[in-house]
Design an enzyme around this catalytic site. Structure first.
Site, mmCIF file in Angstrom:
data_model
loop_
_atom_site.group_PDB
_atom_site.id
_atom_site.type_symbol
_atom_site.label_atom_id
_atom_site.label_comp_id
_atom_site.label_asym_id
_atom_site.label_seq_id
_atom_site.Cartn_x
_atom_site.Cartn_y
_atom_site.Cartn_z
ATOM 1 N N ASP A 52 0.754 -1.452 0.403
ATOM 2 C CA ASP A 52 -0.338 -0.270 0.357
ATOM 3 C C ASP A 52 1.022 1.209 0.236
ATOM 4 O O ASP A 52 0.957 1.788 -1.264
ATOM 5 C CB ASP A 52 -1.242 -0.590 1.548
ATOM 6 N N GLU A 111 0.645 -6.126 -5.629
ATOM 7 C CA GLU A 111 -0.216 -5.390 -6.882
ATOM 8 C C GLU A 111 1.105 -4.812 -7.715
ATOM 9 O O GLU A 111 1.618 -4.299 -8.614
ATOM 10 C CB GLU A 111 -0.956 -4.285 -6.630
#
Length: 365
Positions: A15, A256
């Protein structure tokens, strides 16, 4: 414009990694950014030089701050009520609402195109009457795209693999290079055994953290690594991590951010997707592989790598390369995420009337 990006660090640095890349890319394009984060410790190695136009600020400090022109909630983090109230107050006094963006997780699933850009009215609390907008990163022109810095291709074209490896003390003698940045995939032991027994020598560049711990656990039960040489990497700044992916013949990535960077690297890749308790990640993985146009061998490898079960197929970088090259060309023909985000925000930031629920300009309701 001034941008406020909010990030809560859950785990594994993904994140904060995405948020820093976003902040740094915006800043490089002349924007002023405040990154509000509850744990900025990873930036000490991820972005040690920082950026002169990015202010990294403690999350709790936002309660006394005035919002900028754009507010981004990354990955469904929830803003402090005091900051939301400040957005509402700025809207009343200025006659326009700051663009409020909900930056979502990356997925190739079909619903992403349908939801990208949709408004989300705030129905209660201090922001009642304001409007957020969903922004979905993605792999098609109907989504928000992927982070791609304007100078990325130039930097990659100028990259010297041999010099980079030498500068980092990696004794490369022409053997196959594979990077490993993973969680604890079920297929890891099978892969390490496969590489150890292979006729072709391989040097595995192992990322610090969970990947290193998992490989060391395997190594404790196998003193002879055969054709497999191991190199332990330190924690790396983001530009150096990108270069690692450029240097390798196959990249095993996770989460990601590193998946996106592996796509830009244009080398064969395998994705260790973040596991979810309800197996929702498997649908996400399937959608990605279909978008990629992955050949059957790569699909089978992903299944065994992420789920275990049948024997792990042999790696086939040459057979996997064409699908990644085609995917990269498609992505390069599309707008990048920051360009799409700025386009959306410019549309949102036009002078407009205050939402009815907030009452007349300059007056609280």
């Amino acid at each position: 414009m001034r941008w406020d990006i909010f990030c809560k660090v859950i785990d594994n640095h993904g994140d904060i990694g995405v948020c820093w890349r976003l902040a740094a890319d915006l800043a490089a394009r002349g924007q002023d950014v405040r990154l509000w984060v509850d744990d900025a410790s990873a930036l000490a190695w991820m972005a040690p030089a920082g950026h002169p136009r990015v202010a990294v600020l403690p999350w709790e400090g936002c309660v006394a701050a005035q919002p900028g022109d754009v507010v981004i909630e990354a990955f469904a983090c929830e803003l402090e009520p005091a900051f939301v109230a400040a957005i509402a107050e700025r809207t009343r006094t200025s006659g326009r609402q700051p663009a409020w963006i909900n930056l979502e997780y990356l997925s190739a699933e079909g619903w992403v195109e349908r939801c990208h850009g949709l408004p989300s009215p705030v129905l209660s609390g201090p922001g009642q009457g304001l409007v957020k907008r969903f922004f979905h990163p993605g792999f098609t022109a109907s989504t928000g795209g992927l982070i791609r810095e304007p100078d990325l291709l130039q930097r990659q074209a100028a990259f010297d693999r041999a010099a980079w490896l030498q500068a980092r003390g990696i004794a490369w003698a022409g053997e196959r290079l594979i990077s490993l940045f993973c969680y604890e995939p079920p297929g890891l032991a099978s892969l390490l055994g496969q590489l150890a027994q292979a006729g072709r020598p391989t040097r595995l560049l192992v990322a610090a953290g969970r990947a290193e711990a998992a490989v060391r656990q395997w190594l404790a039960t196998r003193p002879d690594t055969g054709s497999l040489a191991l190199h332990w990497l330190p924690l790396m700044p983001q530009p150096a991590f990108d270069e690692l992916l450029w240097a390798c013949d196959l990249n095993l990535v996770r989460g990601e951010d590193s998946l996106v960077r592996a796509l830009w690297a244009g080398k064969p890749l395998v994705w260790n997707i973040y596991p979810q308790h309800d197996d929702a990640h498997l649908a996400k993985l399937d959608a990605f592989l279909r978008w990629l146009g992955a050949p059957p061998g790569l699909v089978a490898f992903h299944a065994a790598w992420n789920q275990g079960g049948p024997a792990l197929p042999a790696i086939d970088p040459a057979g996997w390369q064409p699908s990644v090259e085609r995917a990269r060309r498609r992505l390069l023909a599309q707008h990048d995420l920051v360009s799409e985000l700025m386009r959306l925000v410019r549309g949102e930031h036009q002078p407009s009337t205050v939402p009815d629920a907030l009452g007349p300009v300059g007056k609280s309701k």
